[in-house]
Design a protein around this motif. Structure first.
Motif: not given
Length: 391
Positions: A40-41, A276-280, A295-300
Motif C-alpha cells: 500500500f501507499w 484511523a484510515g480508509v483505503a481506496r 493505477k489500481d494501487a491501494r492508497v491508505w
C-alpha cells in the motif's frame, strides 16, 4: 523518497499502541509513504487526506475501505454495503438509507439511548470496579443498533459474538473456519429480520428501510452488516478514548466534568481518531511528491494523522478541550462522509453526560491491563479497567 528510513506497519503492536510519532515523521519525511511488503501507499498530511477523501473519481471505493488485502476487492460490498461502492450505485444506496437517518430521526433516539446508557452505567458504578470498554463502551452502542434493528435483547450477545470475525482483520486476510461460519449465520439472521419486516412491519429501522422500497434484500443485509460492525465499534472506541484521555489529563477532565461534554467528544475524536484510515483504489497513474503511484494501487488515507497535522492544529499532541476542532475530519469527508456520525456523537454525549452525573471526577484506570485492537482501519481499546466512586 530516497534515503527515507521511516517504517510504518499498522499491524505492528508497538506502532498500534502509539502511532502518532510515526505519523509525525511520515508527514515531515515521507508524506507519500510506500510499504512494499504490505502493498500500500499512504497519505498522511491534512491537505492530502482531505483532497483524497473528496476525490472519488481518482480514488475509488469499489474495493472497500479496508486496508487488509483479504478483506478488500470487488466482493467487499457483500459485507460493507455502500461504503464499498462508487456512484451511481453509492448514490442510490446512500440516498435510500439517509432517509432513515435524518437529523429529526436521530434526535428522537435520545431518550432510548439515555435509558440504555443508564442500564449499563448504574450497575457498573455500583460495583465500583469494572471494565469500561466491555461493560459500558461496547454494550451501549451495540444495544442502540440492536434496538434500531429490532433485535431482541436475548439475541444481542449472539449477534456480537458472531460479528467479531468481521472486526478481527489479519494482514494475510485469513479467517478461521469458525469465523466464516459465524459470518454466514449472521447473514442468515439478518435476512430473516428483513423477511419478517416485509411480512409484519414494526417501528424500527429495518421496517423503515423495507417500506422505502428502494433497496433489495441483498442491499439490506449488506447494510445491516455494516451497521452492526462499523456503527457499534467506532462509537465504542470514541467512548474509551474520551474516558482514558480525560483521566490522563486532569485539567481537561475537570473541564469535561464541569459540563464541556460536546468539546470532550470532539477533541477525543480528533486526538485519538477511532477510524484511523480508509483505503481506496487509485483509478489512474498519479504523481505525489515526485513519485508516480500506479493505477489500481491501494492508497491508505490516514485520517488519524491528518487530525494531528501541526500545520492545521497548533500543539496537535496536546489534549485540549478548548481548542478549535472545526477542521478535524474524524468522520471522513465527501461522498463517503460517515452517515452514522451524528448518531455516534449523540451516543457519546449521552453516555458521558450520564457518567459525569453519577461518577466522581477522581476515577482511576489500570494502565497495565489496557488492551487495544490490532487491525488496520479502526484503532481503540477493547479493555479499559476502571475504578470509580459515586458522585
Amino acid at each position: 523518497m530516497g534515503g527515507v528510513d521511516v517504517v510504518y506497519n499498522p499491524y505492528d503492536r508497538a506502532v498500534n499502541d502509539d502511532p502518532y510519532p510515526v505519523y509525525a515523521r511520515m508527514r515531515t519525511e515521507a508524506p507519500l509513504y510506500h510499504n512494499a511488503d504490505l502493498g500500500f501507499w499512504a497519505l498522511s498530511r491534512h491537505a492530502d487526506v482531505s483532497a483524497a477523501l473528496t476525490d472519488s473519481a481518482l480514488l475509488s471505493s469499489d474495493h472497500g475501505p479496508l486496508l487488509d488485502p483479504g478483506a478488500s476487492g470487488p466482493h467487499a460490498r457483500t459485507f460493507l454495503s455502500f461504503v464499498a461502492m462508487d456512484p451511481p450505485e453509492h448514490t442510490r444506496m446512500r440516498a435510500a438509507i439517509s432517509r432513515a437517518f435524518t437529523p429529526r430521526r436521530v434526535a428522537a433516539l435520545e431518550p432510548m439511548i439515555r435509558q440504555i446508557a443508564r442500564d449499563h452505567i448504574e450497575p457498573a458504578v455500583e460495583r465500583g470496579t469494572f471494565d469500561f470498554a466491555r461493560d459500558i463502551a461496547a454494550k451501549v452502542p451495540l444495544d442502540v443498533i440492536s434496538e434500531l434493528m429490532g433485535v431482541p435483547p436475548a439475541e444481542r450477545a449472539g449477534v456480537r459474538r458472531r460479528s467479531d470475525a468481521l472486526l478481527r482483520y489479519d494482514p494475510a486476510g485469513q479467517m478461521s473456519d469458525e469465523g466464516v461460519k459465524g459470518i454466514l449465520s449472521l447473514g442468515d439472521y439478518y435476512r430473516s429480520i428483513v423477511v419478517e419486516r416485509r411480512a409484519a412491519p414494526r417501528d424500527d429501522l429495518v421496517s423503515a428501510l423495507v417500506a422505502d422500497g428502494e433497496l433489495t434484500e441483498d442491499d439490506l443485509v449488506a447494510f445491516l452488516f455494516l451497521l452492526i460492525g462499523a456503527g457499534a465499534e467506532t462509537t465504542t472506541h470514541l467512548l474509551c478514548g474520551a474516558w482514558y484521555w480525560a483521566w490522563r489529563n486532569p485539567v481537561q477532565r475537570a473541564a469535561a466534568f464541569g459540563g464541556a461534554i460536546g468539546a470532550w467528544v470532539e477533541e477525543s475524536l480528533r486526538y485519538d481518531t477511532p477510524a484511523a484510515g480508509v483505503a481506496r483504489r487509485l483509478t489512474r497513474d498519479t504523481e505525489w511528491y515526485g513519485t508516480t503511484v500506479p493505477k489500481d494501487a491501494r492508497v491508505w488515507i490516514l485520517i488519524a494523522s491528518a487530525n494531528r497535522d501541526e500545520t492545521v492544529f497548533p500543539d496537535p499532541d496536546v489534549y485540549d478541550l478548548g481548542r478549535d476542532t472545526g477542521k478535524a475530519i474524524s468522520f471522513g469527508a465527501g461522498r463517503h462522509y460517515c452517515l452514522g456520525g451524528p448518531l455516534a456523537r449523540l451516543e457519546g454525549r449521552v453516555v458521558l453526560e450520564e457518567l459525569t452525573a453519577c461518577v466522581a471526577p477522581d476515577y482511576d484506570i489500570d494502565r497495565s491491563l489496557i488492551r487495544r485492537t490490532v487491525h488496520g482501519n479502526v484503532r481503540g481499546m477493547v479493555s479499559l479497567p476502571t475504578t470509580v466512586k459515586p458522585a
